[in-house]
Design a protein around this motif. Sequence first.
Motif, PDB file in Angstrom:
ATOM      1  N   LEU A  11      29.194 124.138 127.306  1.00 46.62           N
ATOM      2  CA  LEU A  11      30.010 124.094 128.536  1.00 46.62           C
ATOM      3  C   LEU A  11      30.483 125.492 128.922  1.00 46.62           C
ATOM      4  CD1 LEU A  11      32.141 120.873 127.867  1.00 46.62           C
ATOM      5  CD2 LEU A  11      30.360 121.180 129.606  1.00 46.62           C
ATOM      6  N   ALA A  12      30.873 126.287 127.926  1.00 44.53           N
ATOM      7  CA  ALA A  12      31.328 127.653 128.211  1.00 44.53           C
ATOM      8  C   ALA A  12      30.191 128.466 128.808  1.00 44.53           C
ATOM      9  CB  ALA A  12      31.859 128.303 126.939  1.00 44.53           C
ATOM     10  N   ALA A  33      29.555 127.555 132.340  1.00 39.99           N
ATOM     11  CA  ALA A  33      30.607 128.039 133.249  1.00 39.99           C
ATOM     12  C   ALA A  33      30.589 129.561 133.368  1.00 39.99           C
ATOM     13  CB  ALA A  33      31.974 127.563 132.751  1.00 39.99           C
ATOM     14  N   GLY A  34      29.661 130.210 132.700  1.00 47.58           N
ATOM     15  CA  GLY A  34      29.597 131.678 132.773  1.00 47.58           C
ATOM     16  C   GLY A  34      30.616 132.353 131.890  1.00 47.58           C
ATOM     17  N   LEU A  35      31.127 131.617 130.892  1.00 44.69           N
ATOM     18  CA  LEU A  35      32.214 132.154 130.066  1.00 44.69           C
ATOM     19  C   LEU A  35      31.720 132.520 128.664  1.00 44.69           C
ATOM     20  CD1 LEU A  35      35.097 129.714 131.147  1.00 44.69           C
ATOM     21  CD2 LEU A  35      34.794 132.103 131.829  1.00 44.69           C
ATOM     22  N   ARG A  40      31.340 135.407 127.287  1.00 40.85           N
ATOM     23  CA  ARG A  40      32.173 136.422 126.640  1.00 40.85           C
ATOM     24  C   ARG A  40      33.494 135.807 126.172  1.00 40.85           C
ATOM     25  NH1 ARG A  40      33.071 142.390 128.967  1.00 40.85           N
ATOM     26  NH2 ARG A  40      30.937 142.443 128.235  1.00 40.85           N
ATOM     27  N   ALA A  41      34.110 134.998 127.021  1.00 44.66           N
ATOM     28  CA  ALA A  41      35.381 134.355 126.643  1.00 44.66           C
ATOM     29  C   ALA A  41      35.159 133.462 125.418  1.00 44.66           C
ATOM     30  CB  ALA A  41      35.937 133.546 127.809  1.00 44.66           C
ATOM     31  N   HIS A  68      37.380 134.433 122.523  1.00 42.35           N
ATOM     32  CA  HIS A  68      38.587 133.575 122.520  1.00 42.35           C
ATOM     33  C   HIS A  68      38.174 132.100 122.475  1.00 42.35           C
ATOM     34  CE1 HIS A  68      40.578 137.264 123.855  1.00 42.35           C
ATOM     35  NE2 HIS A  68      39.667 137.356 124.794  1.00 42.35           N
ATOM     36  N   ASP A 120      40.848 129.350 122.974  1.00 47.55           N
ATOM     37  CA  ASP A 120      41.357 129.234 124.342  1.00 47.55           C
ATOM     38  C   ASP A 120      40.382 128.441 125.217  1.00 47.55           C
ATOM     39  OD1 ASP A 120      43.442 130.783 123.493  1.00 47.55           O
ATOM     40  OD2 ASP A 120      42.883 132.582 124.617  1.00 47.55           O
ATOM     41  N   VAL A 121      39.090 128.700 125.042  1.00 45.04           N
ATOM     42  CA  VAL A 121      38.087 128.006 125.858  1.00 45.04           C
ATOM     43  C   VAL A 121      38.055 126.516 125.496  1.00 45.04           C
ATOM     44  CG1 VAL A 121      35.634 127.842 126.422  1.00 45.04           C
ATOM     45  CG2 VAL A 121      36.701 130.086 126.206  1.00 45.04           C
ATOM     46  N   ALA A 147      40.920 124.855 127.038  1.00 46.75           N
ATOM     47  CA  ALA A 147      40.740 124.738 128.492  1.00 46.75           C
ATOM     48  C   ALA A 147      39.857 123.544 128.843  1.00 46.75           C
ATOM     49  CB  ALA A 147      40.145 126.035 129.049  1.00 46.75           C
ATOM     50  N   ILE A 148      38.805 123.340 128.044  1.00 50.39           N
ATOM     51  CA  ILE A 148      37.904 122.209 128.303  1.00 50.39           C
ATOM     52  C   ILE A 148      38.669 120.892 128.143  1.00 50.39           C
ATOM     53  CG2 ILE A 148      35.880 120.984 127.384  1.00 50.39           C
ATOM     54  CD1 ILE A 148      34.747 123.842 126.711  1.00 50.39           C
ATOM     55  N   ALA A 171      41.938 120.477 128.424  1.00 46.85           N
ATOM     56  CA  ALA A 171      42.955 120.370 129.483  1.00 46.85           C
ATOM     57  C   ALA A 171      42.333 119.904 130.792  1.00 46.85           C
ATOM     58  CB  ALA A 171      43.653 121.715 129.671  1.00 46.85           C
ATOM     59  N   ALA A 172      41.166 120.445 131.116  1.00 43.12           N
ATOM     60  CA  ALA A 172      40.512 120.066 132.375  1.00 43.12           C
ATOM     61  C   ALA A 172      40.115 118.589 132.341  1.00 43.12           C
ATOM     62  CB  ALA A 172      39.290 120.947 132.613  1.00 43.12           C
ATOM     63  N   ARG A 192      35.083 135.923 133.506  1.00 46.76           N
ATOM     64  CA  ARG A 192      33.770 136.058 132.891  1.00 46.76           C
ATOM     65  C   ARG A 192      33.604 137.410 132.200  1.00 46.76           C
ATOM     66  NH1 ARG A 192      29.428 133.404 137.189  1.00 46.76           N
ATOM     67  NH2 ARG A 192      30.210 131.283 136.981  1.00 46.76           N
ATOM     68  N   PRO A 246      37.897 138.808 130.015  1.00 49.11           N
ATOM     69  CA  PRO A 246      38.911 137.810 129.612  1.00 49.11           C
ATOM     70  C   PRO A 246      39.975 138.380 128.685  1.00 49.11           C
ATOM     71  CG  PRO A 246      36.837 137.407 128.481  1.00 49.11           C
ATOM     72  CD  PRO A 246      36.551 138.449 129.517  1.00 49.11           C
ATOM     73  N   ARG A 278      45.062 131.556 128.913  1.00 49.62           N
ATOM     74  CA  ARG A 278      45.080 130.120 128.586  1.00 49.62           C
ATOM     75  C   ARG A 278      45.379 129.276 129.816  1.00 49.62           C
ATOM     76  NH1 ARG A 278      47.629 131.785 123.715  1.00 49.62           N
ATOM     77  NH2 ARG A 278      49.656 131.225 124.543  1.00 49.62           N
ATOM     78  N   LEU A 321      41.939 129.619 132.240  1.00 51.16           N
ATOM     79  CA  LEU A 321      40.609 129.170 131.810  1.00 51.16           C
ATOM     80  C   LEU A 321      40.262 127.735 132.221  1.00 51.16           C
ATOM     81  CD1 LEU A 321      40.094 130.864 128.314  1.00 51.16           C
ATOM     82  CD2 LEU A 321      38.609 131.083 130.327  1.00 51.16           C
ATOM     83  N   PRO A 322      41.215 126.788 132.222  1.00 50.50           N
ATOM     84  CA  PRO A 322      40.822 125.430 132.654  1.00 50.50           C
ATOM     85  C   PRO A 322      40.240 125.396 134.061  1.00 50.50           C
ATOM     86  CG  PRO A 322      42.970 125.367 131.580  1.00 50.50           C
ATOM     87  CD  PRO A 322      42.610 126.827 131.752  1.00 50.50           C
ATOM     88  N   PHE A 367      36.574 124.685 134.454  1.00 48.98           N
ATOM     89  CA  PHE A 367      36.014 123.417 133.967  1.00 48.98           C
ATOM     90  C   PHE A 367      36.441 122.223 134.820  1.00 48.98           C
ATOM     91  CE2 PHE A 367      36.218 126.297 130.336  1.00 48.98           C
ATOM     92  CZ  PHE A 367      34.879 126.306 129.969  1.00 48.98           C
ATOM     93  N   ILE A 368      37.140 122.467 135.915  1.00 44.96           N
ATOM     94  CA  ILE A 368      37.512 121.374 136.821  1.00 44.96           C
ATOM     95  C   ILE A 368      36.389 121.241 137.839  1.00 44.96           C
ATOM     96  CG2 ILE A 368      39.184 120.658 138.585  1.00 44.96           C
ATOM     97  CD1 ILE A 368      41.288 122.149 136.866  1.00 44.96           C
TER      98      ILE A 368
END
Lengths: 64, 464
Positions: free
Chosen positions: A11-12, A15-17, A19-20, A24, A27-28, A31-32, A34-35, B329, B332, B341, B344-345, B348-349
């Motif tokens: 998923l990261a 989403a283009g994440l 590096r994050a 981190h 944190d990612v 976030a998944i 939480a969304a 991207r 971060p 924190r 970041l969500p 993913f929405i």
Amino acid sequence: MPDAPSRDAILAEAAGLGRAWADHPADVAEAITAAAKLRNAFRRPASPAAEPMPPYAAPQEAGA
Amino acid sequence: MTAPHALPLATASALIAAGRLSPVELLTDCLARIEALEPKLNACIRLLPEQAMADARAAEAEIARSGPRSPLHGIPVGLKDIIDLAGHPTTCHSKLQLDRVAEQDAAVVTKLREAGAIFPAKLATHEFAIGGPAFDLPFPPARNPWNPAHHPGGSSSGSGAAVGARMLPAALGTDTGGSVRHPAGHCGLAGLKPTYGLVSRRGVFPLAFTLDHVGPMTRTVRDNAMLLNIMAGHDPGDPGSARHAPEDYTRGLHKGLKGLRIGFVRHFHEVDTPATPEVAAALEAAAALLAKEGAVLSTVVLPPLGEFAAVNRAIMLPEAGAVHETWLRERPGDYAAVTRRRLLPSQFITGTDYVQAQRRRRELVAAVEAAFREVDLLLCASSMDPASKIDDAAEVERTYPRQARTPFNVTGHPALNIMCGVSRAEGLPLGMQLVGPSFSEALIYRAAAAYERAAPWAAMAPQL
């Protein structure tokens, strides 16, 4: 054979994440979660015709 | 005689107009106050004393020659550092924006400048108006002037701290999920989130386009109305700007509460997000005082607070995510941990969730509009707790979302925080909100001014 990437890693990446995720990951992952939780935190309108707000703005004619 | 820095804006303005106080004296005293307290409070990101003093001298000369341009002529106003001031960086309290120098004033700054206001400081904020108090940023977090061990609220944290501490008579904040009213509540101030579109957002770093508002933060209701008189107005450069005829927001301040119908939204703080007993008692006492002064109180039921909050997040995050996508991207690690924190969500929405939230938003607006067919104004909680200790990250995280401000970012209705009590243990201000129909700011100010006259809080100040 390398381990299959985790769901969160996929998923990261999608989403283009990348590096994050590398720097981190906690944190990612948070976030998944939480969304996903937010998705069920409010009611969807029952009517298929319910418009979003704000609506798309129609163009105005000159002088209107 | 009261020191100039301690004067409310309206009093300072009247003294300047009468030639009994010069803008230079006022600014000099404010700068001295800032110098004395800044090490404790961290309210300012950047001080601009030379430019401000030059402007104060020019104001003094012009006022002596031809009188004040407006009631704000010669008055120092602080700017949350997401608001552009030409020639100076707008840092957004972030490593990511340290070097971005604004080429032009924000539209609201232009209006204030034309009215003769002076800008001595760019003020602290939560990073990009979304983080929380953070210790891993280029600037330290602002602290609460009533008790510097506690946070001042946010995200307009420096604006709350500076005005609360009597460093400045007024400041501008921004409000996407309550960020004017939160620090106003914790710093004992009047803080207005105006009707969506009443004040231009052009030149203000965006958080969420359909939820962002710029609002005035002051010590008194009258001061707030005076500032809004200058700030409000249509801006063709802001696609969300409303066309609303100019009005004098001070015009009804003396009228009192007699006959006003006020609906008390008790379930927000009794059921949905239970407030501490002290906050609940302060709200009940405020309602009783409003009734004693002539308002007709009733109980109003709106959709649950949690649903407003969820819709706010489901809209705010994707809109903020669009603004921050590239940095999330590529950089971060350059955000504070708390900001990262929170942002970041957003990535993913789904688009479907965003549109569903905007569709539900219309229904929530209709529910609040229906309430306004029965009452003139709403009364409700602001924060459910007093400000927690700033270095207690878990308590900050727990208490920040326990609030009733986001509903009116979702609906766009104007909402004013005013002080309604003091917590006994920590000596911290408690706040409440008065909310009205769209463009009813004058009515909100009328009710708030009457409450302010009847209640004891306006005479209180932090002991620094």
